[in-house]
Design an enzyme around this catalytic site. Structure first.
Site, PDB file in Angstrom:
ATOM      1  N   LYS A  36       0.847  -1.192   0.000  1.00  0.00           N
ATOM      2  CA  LYS A  36       0.000   0.000   0.000  1.00  0.00           C
ATOM      3  C   LYS A  36       0.880   1.238   0.000  1.00  0.00           C
ATOM      4  O   LYS A  36       1.766   1.388   0.837  1.00  0.00           O
ATOM      5  CB  LYS A  36      -0.900   0.023   1.238  1.00  0.00           C
ATOM      6  CG  LYS A  36      -1.831   1.230   1.283  1.00  0.00           C
ATOM      7  CD  LYS A  36      -2.836   1.106   2.401  1.00  0.00           C
ATOM      8  CE  LYS A  36      -2.372   1.682   3.692  1.00  0.00           C
ATOM      9  NZ  LYS A  36      -2.252   3.159   3.693  1.00  0.00           N
ATOM     10  N   ASP A  63      -3.467   4.304  -1.772  1.00  0.00           N
ATOM     11  CA  ASP A  63      -4.407   4.774  -0.737  1.00  0.00           C
ATOM     12  C   ASP A  63      -4.304   6.283  -0.585  1.00  0.00           C
ATOM     13  O   ASP A  63      -3.678   6.775   0.345  1.00  0.00           O
ATOM     14  CB  ASP A  63      -4.066   4.050   0.571  1.00  0.00           C
ATOM     15  CG  ASP A  63      -5.005   4.409   1.713  1.00  0.00           C
ATOM     16  OD1 ASP A  63      -6.150   4.831   1.428  1.00  0.00           O
ATOM     17  OD2 ASP A  63      -4.600   4.271   2.878  1.00  0.00           O
ATOM     18  N   LYS A  65      -7.120   8.231  -0.721  1.00  0.00           N
ATOM     19  CA  LYS A  65      -8.398   8.666  -0.103  1.00  0.00           C
ATOM     20  C   LYS A  65      -8.948   9.936  -0.756  1.00  0.00           C
ATOM     21  O   LYS A  65      -9.104  10.969  -0.110  1.00  0.00           O
ATOM     22  CB  LYS A  65      -8.212   8.872   1.403  1.00  0.00           C
ATOM     23  CG  LYS A  65      -7.756   7.625   2.148  1.00  0.00           C
ATOM     24  CD  LYS A  65      -7.757   7.848   3.652  1.00  0.00           C
ATOM     25  CE  LYS A  65      -7.399   6.624   4.447  1.00  0.00           C
ATOM     26  NZ  LYS A  65      -6.011   6.148   4.287  1.00  0.00           N
ATOM     27  N   ASP A  68     -13.177  14.983  -3.434  1.00  0.00           N
ATOM     28  CA  ASP A  68     -13.170  16.288  -4.110  1.00  0.00           C
ATOM     29  C   ASP A  68     -14.418  16.329  -5.001  1.00  0.00           C
ATOM     30  O   ASP A  68     -15.270  15.435  -4.920  1.00  0.00           O
ATOM     31  CB  ASP A  68     -11.870  16.416  -4.935  1.00  0.00           C
ATOM     32  CG  ASP A  68     -11.406  17.862  -5.087  1.00  0.00           C
ATOM     33  OD1 ASP A  68     -12.270  18.734  -5.359  1.00  0.00           O
ATOM     34  OD2 ASP A  68     -10.202  18.112  -4.949  1.00  0.00           O
ATOM     35  N   ASN A  71     -15.634  15.680 -10.957  1.00  0.00           N
ATOM     36  CA  ASN A  71     -14.755  15.759 -12.119  1.00  0.00           C
ATOM     37  C   ASN A  71     -13.284  15.594 -11.725  1.00  0.00           C
ATOM     38  O   ASN A  71     -12.520  14.916 -12.407  1.00  0.00           O
ATOM     39  CB  ASN A  71     -14.982  17.108 -12.826  1.00  0.00           C
ATOM     40  CG  ASN A  71     -14.202  17.183 -14.113  1.00  0.00           C
ATOM     41  OD1 ASN A  71     -14.404  16.377 -15.020  1.00  0.00           O
ATOM     42  ND2 ASN A  71     -13.281  18.130 -14.182  1.00  0.00           N
ATOM     43  N   THR A 142     -10.031   3.947  11.122  1.00  0.00           N
ATOM     44  CA  THR A 142      -9.894   3.044  12.276  1.00  0.00           C
ATOM     45  C   THR A 142      -9.229   3.749  13.455  1.00  0.00           C
ATOM     46  O   THR A 142      -9.153   3.196  14.539  1.00  0.00           O
ATOM     47  CB  THR A 142      -9.091   1.771  11.906  1.00  0.00           C
ATOM     48  OG1 THR A 142      -8.045   2.136  11.021  1.00  0.00           O
ATOM     49  CG2 THR A 142      -9.968   0.747  11.237  1.00  0.00           C
ATOM     50  N   ARG A 195      -3.408  -5.692  14.462  1.00  0.00           N
ATOM     51  CA  ARG A 195      -2.302  -5.772  15.416  1.00  0.00           C
ATOM     52  C   ARG A 195      -2.159  -7.197  15.941  1.00  0.00           C
ATOM     53  O   ARG A 195      -3.058  -7.699  16.622  1.00  0.00           O
ATOM     54  CB  ARG A 195      -2.559  -4.831  16.613  1.00  0.00           C
ATOM     55  CG  ARG A 195      -2.483  -3.349  16.285  1.00  0.00           C
ATOM     56  CD  ARG A 195      -1.063  -2.953  15.914  1.00  0.00           C
ATOM     57  NE  ARG A 195      -0.961  -1.536  15.553  1.00  0.00           N
ATOM     58  CZ  ARG A 195      -1.100  -1.049  14.322  1.00  0.00           C
ATOM     59  NH1 ARG A 195      -1.361  -1.861  13.302  1.00  0.00           N
ATOM     60  NH2 ARG A 195      -0.957   0.245  14.091  1.00  0.00           N
ATOM     61  N   GLY A 224       0.732  -2.073   8.719  1.00  0.00           N
ATOM     62  CA  GLY A 224       1.850  -1.140   8.544  1.00  0.00           C
ATOM     63  C   GLY A 224       2.910  -1.330   9.599  1.00  0.00           C
ATOM     64  O   GLY A 224       3.797  -2.172   9.478  1.00  0.00           O
ATOM     65  N   ARG A 225       2.806  -0.548  10.668  1.00  0.00           N
ATOM     66  CA  ARG A 225       3.870  -0.472  11.680  1.00  0.00           C
ATOM     67  C   ARG A 225       4.315  -1.811  12.270  1.00  0.00           C
ATOM     68  O   ARG A 225       5.507  -1.990  12.526  1.00  0.00           O
ATOM     69  CB  ARG A 225       3.463   0.530  12.770  1.00  0.00           C
ATOM     70  CG  ARG A 225       3.600   1.972  12.282  1.00  0.00           C
ATOM     71  CD  ARG A 225       2.831   2.954  13.118  1.00  0.00           C
ATOM     72  NE  ARG A 225       1.387   2.815  12.931  1.00  0.00           N
ATOM     73  CZ  ARG A 225       0.482   3.603  13.494  1.00  0.00           C
ATOM     74  NH1 ARG A 225       0.879   4.581  14.286  1.00  0.00           N
ATOM     75  NH2 ARG A 225      -0.801   3.419  13.254  1.00  0.00           N
TER      76      ARG A 225
HETATM   77  O1  C5P Z   1       0.663   1.176  10.865  1.00  0.00           O
HETATM   78  P1  C5P Z   1      -0.754   0.689  10.718  1.00  0.00           P
HETATM   79  O2  C5P Z   1      -0.858  -0.818  10.642  1.00  0.00           O
HETATM   80  O3  C5P Z   1      -1.682   1.308  11.738  1.00  0.00           O
HETATM   81  O4  C5P Z   1      -1.178   1.242   9.290  1.00  0.00           O
HETATM   82  C1  C5P Z   1      -2.488   1.194   8.819  1.00  0.00           C
HETATM   83  C2  C5P Z   1      -2.520   1.804   7.454  1.00  0.00           C
HETATM   84  O5  C5P Z   1      -3.861   1.737   6.990  1.00  0.00           O
HETATM   85  C3  C5P Z   1      -2.098   3.272   7.402  1.00  0.00           C
HETATM   86  O6  C5P Z   1      -1.355   3.441   6.199  1.00  0.00           O
HETATM   87  C4  C5P Z   1      -3.396   4.053   7.328  1.00  0.00           C
HETATM   88  O7  C5P Z   1      -3.279   5.204   6.544  1.00  0.00           O
HETATM   89  C5  C5P Z   1      -4.317   3.043   6.633  1.00  0.00           C
HETATM   90  N1  C5P Z   1      -5.747   3.187   6.903  1.00  0.00           N
HETATM   91  C6  C5P Z   1      -6.308   3.152   8.180  1.00  0.00           C
HETATM   92  N2  C5P Z   1      -7.661   3.314   8.330  1.00  0.00           N
HETATM   93  C7  C5P Z   1      -8.446   3.461   7.253  1.00  0.00           C
HETATM   94  C8  C5P Z   1      -7.893   3.474   5.972  1.00  0.00           C
HETATM   95  C9  C5P Z   1      -6.519   3.315   5.821  1.00  0.00           C
HETATM   96  O8  C5P Z   1      -5.590   2.962   9.159  1.00  0.00           O
HETATM   97  N3  C5P Z   1      -9.771   3.556   7.412  1.00  0.00           N
END
Ligand code: C5P
Length: 247
Positions: A36, A63, A65, A68, A71, A142, A195, A224-225
């Site tokens: 992503k 991603d 998001k 706007d 168009n 989230t 997590r 992500g993290r």
């Molecule tokens: O680091 P972590 O696992 O929290 O990353 C979650 C990823 O998902 C981030 O890149 C965040 O921008 C994305 N995200 C999110 N909630 C959403 C849509 C995307 O946490 N509703």
């Protein structure tokens, strides 16, 4: 390693530079299939990083998001679909590339914005003969705290997304089962806020384990993290894949 789990796990490449992105992608190697690219990395490196991933055979979830006027979002989505097009002579043919798999827009942008986006993605993908990117709508972040009627809000937003022709929605694992039941198997459900037990929660509020996400019917888990910041990202990734597989 069960490769079907790799087709469900999306690694959020939330790093600041192209060099950091390339290093992590090289390190994860064949253990990772989908990445992503979000606002941080895209703002820092632009389409080059997306093309780098596609050319490396990785699938990409862009991603950004979008939210706007119709168009403008349609034009942006046209540009997203167009990222799968070969630009430089030295590049491999796109047939050998990964796929621009997913792209996000805010459902709050409204029906016309979503409909224009769907039409634009289909038109551009046809024009350059690539599979159309799936468009998924953001229901609620989230990181938002849990409110009393959040499930109802997410359900309503997802209904709007489906009615406007989007392919699916991004929602927390808490709402995934509800969306699956309501919209059936063809509606794509993407769940961030994953997590593994023991991992730091960070700014996320509505988190769940990889196993819970799979059991609740998530098609794609975004992590992500817990991987990107792990001392050993490969080990962290493999542990998550094993947990998904066991579920
Ligand atoms: O680091 P972590 O696992 O929290 O990353 C979650 C990823 O998902 C981030 O890149 C965040 O921008 C994305 N995200 C999110 N909630 C959403 C849509 C995307 O946490 N509703």
């Amino acid at each position: 390693m069960n490769s079907s789990m790799q087709e469900k796990l999306i690694i959020a490449l939330d790093v600041p530079t192209f060099a950091a992105a390339r290093e992590l992608v090289d390190r994860l190697g064949s253990a990772a299939k989908i990445y992503k690219v979000g606002s941080q990395l895209f703002t820092a490196c632009g389409p080059a990083v997306v093309r780098h991933l596609l050319a490396a055979g990785k699938d990409v979830f862009l991603d950004l998001k979008f939210h706007d006027i119709p168009n403008t979002v349609a034009s942006a989505v046209t540009a997203v679909a167009g990222l799968s097009q070969k630009v430089f002579k030295a590049e491999k043919e796109p047939a050998a590339w990964g796929r621009l798999l997913l792209c996000t827009l805010h459902i709050a942008g409204g029906k016309d914005m979503m409909r224009f986006a769907v039409e634009a993605a289909a038109k551009e993908a046809r024009r350059i003969s690539v599979p159309r990117p799936y468009l998924v709508g953001i229901t609620a972040l989230t990181s938002d705290a849990k409110t009393e009627n959040l499930s109802a809000v997410v359900l309503e937003k997802a209904s709007l997304a489906k009615a406007a022709g989007l392919d699916g929605a991004v929602a927390s694992v808490q709402e995934a089962a509800l969306l699956r039941k309501e919209f059936g198997k063809d509606f794509i459900i993407v769940t961030p806020g994953i997590r593994p037990s023991g991992a730091a929660i960070g700014d996320q509020k509505r988190v769940a384990t990889p196993a819970e996400a799979v059991k609740n019917g998530s098609d794609y888990l975004v992590v992500g993290r817990p991987i990107v910041e792990a001392e050993d990202p490969v080990a962290a990734l493999c542990a998550i894949l094993r947990e998904m597989d066991a579920a």
